[in-house]
Design a protein around this motif. Structure first.
Motif, mmCIF file in Angstrom:
data_model
loop_
_atom_site.group_PDB
_atom_site.id
_atom_site.type_symbol
_atom_site.label_atom_id
_atom_site.label_comp_id
_atom_site.label_asym_id
_atom_site.label_seq_id
_atom_site.Cartn_x
_atom_site.Cartn_y
_atom_site.Cartn_z
ATOM 1 N N LEU A 139 -51.560 51.563 61.850
ATOM 2 C CA LEU A 139 -50.116 51.590 62.125
ATOM 3 C C LEU A 139 -49.776 52.712 63.099
ATOM 4 N N ALA A 140 -50.411 53.868 62.918
ATOM 5 C CA ALA A 140 -50.131 55.014 63.790
ATOM 6 C C ALA A 140 -50.616 54.773 65.219
ATOM 7 N N ALA A 141 -51.634 53.943 65.379
ATOM 8 C CA ALA A 141 -52.159 53.642 66.719
ATOM 9 C C ALA A 141 -51.374 52.529 67.402
ATOM 10 N N SER A 142 -50.505 51.840 66.679
ATOM 11 C CA SER A 142 -49.818 50.666 67.248
ATOM 12 C C SER A 142 -49.000 50.974 68.507
ATOM 13 N N PRO A 143 -48.355 52.146 68.650
ATOM 14 C CA PRO A 143 -47.669 52.393 69.927
ATOM 15 C C PRO A 143 -48.622 52.417 71.123
ATOM 16 N N SER A 155 -40.295 46.916 60.751
ATOM 17 C CA SER A 155 -41.342 46.498 59.822
ATOM 18 C C SER A 155 -42.668 46.642 60.544
ATOM 19 N N LEU A 156 -43.663 47.157 59.850
ATOM 20 C CA LEU A 156 -45.020 47.244 60.393
ATOM 21 C C LEU A 156 -45.936 46.509 59.424
ATOM 22 N N PRO A 206 -50.043 44.749 46.294
ATOM 23 C CA PRO A 206 -49.172 43.602 46.544
ATOM 24 C C PRO A 206 -48.437 43.720 47.879
ATOM 25 N N PHE A 207 -48.820 44.695 48.710
ATOM 26 C CA PHE A 207 -48.117 44.972 49.965
ATOM 27 C C PHE A 207 -49.069 44.813 51.153
ATOM 28 N N THR A 208 -48.577 44.172 52.224
ATOM 29 C CA THR A 208 -49.329 44.125 53.482
ATOM 30 C C THR A 208 -48.523 44.761 54.612
ATOM 31 N N SER A 209 -47.282 45.135 54.313
ATOM 32 C CA SER A 209 -46.437 45.711 55.354
ATOM 33 C C SER A 209 -45.590 46.837 54.770
ATOM 34 N N VAL A 210 -44.949 47.567 55.677
ATOM 35 C CA VAL A 210 -44.082 48.672 55.272
ATOM 36 C C VAL A 210 -42.777 48.591 56.057
ATOM 37 N N ASN A 223 -42.760 38.734 50.286
ATOM 38 C CA ASN A 223 -41.427 38.141 50.075
ATOM 39 C C ASN A 223 -40.322 39.076 50.552
ATOM 40 N N GLU A 224 -40.485 40.370 50.262
ATOM 41 C CA GLU A 224 -39.491 41.346 50.723
ATOM 42 C C GLU A 224 -39.463 41.423 52.244
ATOM 43 N N ALA A 225 -40.640 41.381 52.872
ATOM 44 C CA ALA A 225 -40.704 41.436 54.334
ATOM 45 C C ALA A 225 -40.002 40.223 54.952
ATOM 46 N N ALA A 226 -40.225 39.044 54.370
ATOM 47 C CA ALA A 226 -39.574 37.832 54.877
ATOM 48 C C ALA A 226 -38.059 37.926 54.676
#
Length: 194
Positions: free
Chosen positions: A95-99, A111-112, A123-127, A159-162
């Protein structure tokens, strides 16, 4: 121009104490990203170090400004001992390298997604990227450089991300607040979204 990273690490240490572990990850074509681990009581915090070495650049800009532009580091806080959260080091570095890799500008409300569980069995794939200022204060740098902001990460279930994509970050945060969601619980279930 001063090297930013020693100043960033000093700010993290003054806010969070001494790190009890650190790991470094280097992706092809990117600068090295470190993830520092801090434990205070039953809370473990993981903070990136290296993302703020260069300012983030708008992907539509013709030329990248080597000095001006937003600089951030990411901070994730979870309850210790409930899951193997130390495996989050590599996903956090991704995530930190994404920029640098994808040319994205990471900002509050974004959202990442790493596409895989943040740690084994998570249960999480994103933040969700939250507003800075609560845990680690912004680090002012010499003009014309922008300050380094320390952005908290809030794990989201798929589900939360969607739901967030449809209703927005503010609405999801209000739903978490209204349901008393423990966002530091590494095993928590999705907040009711009906």
């Amino acid at each position: 121009m001063a090297d930013v990273l020693p100043l960033v690490e000093a700010r993290l240490r003054s806010a969070l104490g001494e790190p009890d572990a650190r790991a470094a990850v280097t992706f092809l074509g990117t600068d090295r990203i470190e993830v520092l681990r801090f434990q205070e009581g039953d809370i473990v915090r993981y903070a990136t170090l290296g993302m703020s070495a260069q300012p983030m650049t708008d992907p539509t800009a013709m030329l990248a400004d080597p000095v001006k532009g937003p600089r951030v580091e990411l901070v994730l806080s979870v309850r210790a001992g409930l899951a193997d959260t130390d495996k989050v080091l590599r996903p956090l570095a991704v995530l930190a390298a994404s920029p640098q890799v994808e040319g994205v500008v990471v900002a509050p409300g974004a959202s990442l997604d790493v596409g895989d569980p943040l740690w084994p069995g998570a249960p999480f794939t994103s933040v969700l990227v939250a507003e800075p200022g609560g845990l680690v204060e912004d680090l002012e740098l010499d003009a014309p450089m922008d300050p380094v902001r320390f952005l908290p990460l809030l794990p989201m279930t798929p589900n939360e991300a969607a739901w967030k994509r449809v209703h927005g970050a503010q609405a999801l945060q209000e739903r978490w607040l209204n349901h008393g969601t423990d966002l530091r619980d590494p095993r928590r279930a999705s907040v009711p979204l009906g």
